[in-house]
Design a protein around this motif. Structure first.
Motif, mmCIF file in Angstrom:
data_model
loop_
_atom_site.group_PDB
_atom_site.id
_atom_site.type_symbol
_atom_site.label_atom_id
_atom_site.label_comp_id
_atom_site.label_asym_id
_atom_site.label_seq_id
_atom_site.Cartn_x
_atom_site.Cartn_y
_atom_site.Cartn_z
ATOM 1 N N LYS A 60 0.829 -1.299 0.063
ATOM 2 C CA LYS A 60 0.033 -0.011 0.042
ATOM 3 C C LYS A 60 0.808 1.066 -0.063
ATOM 4 O O LYS A 60 0.673 2.227 -0.718
ATOM 5 C CB LYS A 60 -1.034 -0.056 1.159
ATOM 6 C CG LYS A 60 -2.199 -1.053 0.958
ATOM 7 C CD LYS A 60 -2.924 -0.605 2.349
ATOM 8 C CE LYS A 60 -3.844 -2.143 2.484
ATOM 9 N NZ LYS A 60 -4.578 -1.991 3.866
ATOM 10 N N GLN A 61 2.102 1.302 0.692
ATOM 11 C CA GLN A 61 2.680 2.351 1.121
ATOM 12 C C GLN A 61 3.549 2.699 -0.379
ATOM 13 O O GLN A 61 3.631 3.770 -0.872
ATOM 14 C CB GLN A 61 3.672 2.184 1.943
ATOM 15 C CG GLN A 61 3.157 2.445 3.392
ATOM 16 C CD GLN A 61 4.349 2.077 4.346
ATOM 17 O OE1 GLN A 61 5.378 1.506 4.406
ATOM 18 N NE2 GLN A 61 3.857 2.362 5.743
ATOM 19 N N LEU A 62 3.832 1.413 -0.994
ATOM 20 C CA LEU A 62 4.619 1.620 -2.322
ATOM 21 C C LEU A 62 3.615 2.073 -3.368
ATOM 22 O O LEU A 62 4.063 3.020 -4.074
ATOM 23 C CB LEU A 62 5.375 0.615 -2.802
ATOM 24 C CG LEU A 62 6.596 -0.280 -1.948
ATOM 25 C CD1 LEU A 62 7.025 -1.469 -2.429
ATOM 26 C CD2 LEU A 62 7.624 1.120 -1.944
ATOM 27 N N GLN A 63 2.516 1.745 -3.441
ATOM 28 C CA GLN A 63 1.591 2.299 -4.191
ATOM 29 C C GLN A 63 1.101 3.611 -4.217
ATOM 30 O O GLN A 63 1.183 4.455 -5.214
ATOM 31 C CB GLN A 63 0.318 1.408 -4.259
ATOM 32 C CG GLN A 63 -0.745 1.605 -5.258
ATOM 33 C CD GLN A 63 -0.363 1.400 -6.923
ATOM 34 O OE1 GLN A 63 0.384 0.086 -6.873
ATOM 35 N NE2 GLN A 63 -0.509 2.136 -7.735
ATOM 36 N N ALA A 64 1.128 4.040 -2.827
ATOM 37 C CA ALA A 64 0.645 5.434 -2.573
ATOM 38 C C ALA A 64 1.927 6.421 -3.228
ATOM 39 O O ALA A 64 1.686 7.460 -3.776
ATOM 40 C CB ALA A 64 0.677 5.585 -1.253
ATOM 41 N N LEU A 65 3.170 5.812 -2.781
ATOM 42 C CA LEU A 65 4.395 6.868 -3.199
ATOM 43 C C LEU A 65 4.353 6.765 -4.813
ATOM 44 O O LEU A 65 4.663 7.910 -5.359
ATOM 45 C CB LEU A 65 5.859 6.007 -2.951
ATOM 46 C CG LEU A 65 6.102 6.342 -1.511
ATOM 47 C CD1 LEU A 65 7.310 5.581 -1.156
ATOM 48 C CD2 LEU A 65 6.494 7.577 -1.313
ATOM 49 N N HIS A 66 3.955 5.784 -5.616
ATOM 50 C CA HIS A 66 3.987 5.616 -7.051
ATOM 51 C C HIS A 66 2.896 6.675 -7.426
ATOM 52 O O HIS A 66 3.294 7.291 -8.606
ATOM 53 C CB HIS A 66 3.909 4.364 -7.253
ATOM 54 C CG HIS A 66 3.375 4.171 -9.022
ATOM 55 N ND1 HIS A 66 4.566 4.218 -9.801
ATOM 56 C CD2 HIS A 66 2.413 4.004 -9.936
ATOM 57 C CE1 HIS A 66 3.909 3.909 -11.126
ATOM 58 N NE2 HIS A 66 2.825 3.853 -11.008
ATOM 59 N N GLU A 67 2.005 6.827 -6.849
ATOM 60 C CA GLU A 67 0.648 7.608 -7.053
ATOM 61 C C GLU A 67 0.864 9.114 -7.054
ATOM 62 O O GLU A 67 0.439 10.051 -7.533
ATOM 63 C CB GLU A 67 -0.542 7.345 -6.628
ATOM 64 C CG GLU A 67 -0.761 5.884 -7.407
ATOM 65 C CD GLU A 67 -2.084 5.243 -6.859
ATOM 66 O OE1 GLU A 67 -2.754 5.615 -5.677
ATOM 67 O OE2 GLU A 67 -2.579 3.879 -7.163
ATOM 68 N N ASP A 68 1.605 9.215 -5.870
ATOM 69 C CA ASP A 68 1.860 10.767 -5.368
ATOM 70 C C ASP A 68 2.934 11.569 -6.330
ATOM 71 O O ASP A 68 4.037 11.370 -5.965
ATOM 72 C CB ASP A 68 2.474 10.744 -3.722
ATOM 73 C CG ASP A 68 2.759 12.025 -3.314
ATOM 74 O OD1 ASP A 68 2.305 12.974 -3.975
ATOM 75 O OD2 ASP A 68 2.867 12.134 -1.909
ATOM 76 N N LYS A 69 2.542 12.234 -7.122
ATOM 77 C CA LYS A 69 3.274 13.137 -7.974
ATOM 78 C C LYS A 69 4.029 14.333 -7.293
ATOM 79 O O LYS A 69 4.629 15.027 -7.906
ATOM 80 C CB LYS A 69 2.419 13.435 -9.177
ATOM 81 C CG LYS A 69 2.003 12.257 -10.010
ATOM 82 C CD LYS A 69 2.981 11.341 -10.367
ATOM 83 C CE LYS A 69 2.261 10.044 -11.069
ATOM 84 N NZ LYS A 69 3.028 8.884 -11.212
ATOM 85 N N SER A 70 3.393 14.632 -6.074
ATOM 86 C CA SER A 70 3.694 15.893 -5.475
ATOM 87 C C SER A 70 5.062 15.805 -4.703
ATOM 88 O O SER A 70 5.809 16.763 -4.196
ATOM 89 C CB SER A 70 2.791 16.637 -4.556
ATOM 90 O OG SER A 70 2.689 15.505 -3.507
ATOM 91 N N ILE A 71 5.543 14.516 -4.196
ATOM 92 C CA ILE A 71 6.799 14.355 -3.692
ATOM 93 C C ILE A 71 8.069 14.383 -4.400
ATOM 94 O O ILE A 71 8.054 13.834 -5.596
ATOM 95 C CB ILE A 71 6.591 12.814 -2.841
ATOM 96 C CG1 ILE A 71 7.483 12.555 -2.099
ATOM 97 C CG2 ILE A 71 6.553 11.703 -3.814
ATOM 98 C CD1 ILE A 71 7.304 11.537 -0.816
ATOM 99 N N SER A 72 8.935 14.925 -3.712
ATOM 100 C CA SER A 72 10.458 15.018 -4.440
ATOM 101 C C SER A 72 10.932 13.604 -4.829
ATOM 102 O O SER A 72 10.776 12.912 -3.696
ATOM 103 C CB SER A 72 11.397 16.006 -4.035
ATOM 104 O OG SER A 72 11.641 15.098 -2.539
#
Length: 110
Positions: A60-72
């Protein structure tokens, strides 16, 4: 060009991290979130019960990171590193000495 190189580098780093730590992109054929590499260690049912929620949360965390385009990219890499550290700590607590040894051998073979 630099941005494209950075994006390719991040994708490659994630792919290598995934391969190196036995982290699946999706559930294994068994329907488990536990990667096949880890399942190959002949886990006991009690070990599977401890690892399944940890790997489900990791996915879930990796998927959220993949989808979060705002994070550097740096923050993304740091978060992936933290997720991997958490998984490795859990594995150190759950696996037997022989399983840890076998896992180290399998990771070296890559």
């Amino acid at each position: 060009m630099k941005r494209l190189f950075s994006a390719v580098t991040l994708i490659a780093a994630l792919a290598l991290t995934t391969a190196a730590f036995g982290l699946p992109q999706e559930k294994s054929q068994s329907g488990s979130d536990i990667p096949p590499l880890i399942l190959s260690l002949r886990l006991k049912e009690s070990q599977k019960k401890k690892l399944e929620p940890v790997y489900a949360e990791r996915n879930k965390q990796l998927q959220a990171l993949h989808e979060d385009k705002s994070i550097s990219e740096d923050a993304r890499r740091a978060k992936i590193s933290q997720i991997n550290q958490n998984i490795n700590e859990t594995l150190r607590q759950v696996l037997t000495h022989d399983q840890k040894k076998k896992l180290a051998e399998l990771r070296k073979k890559g």
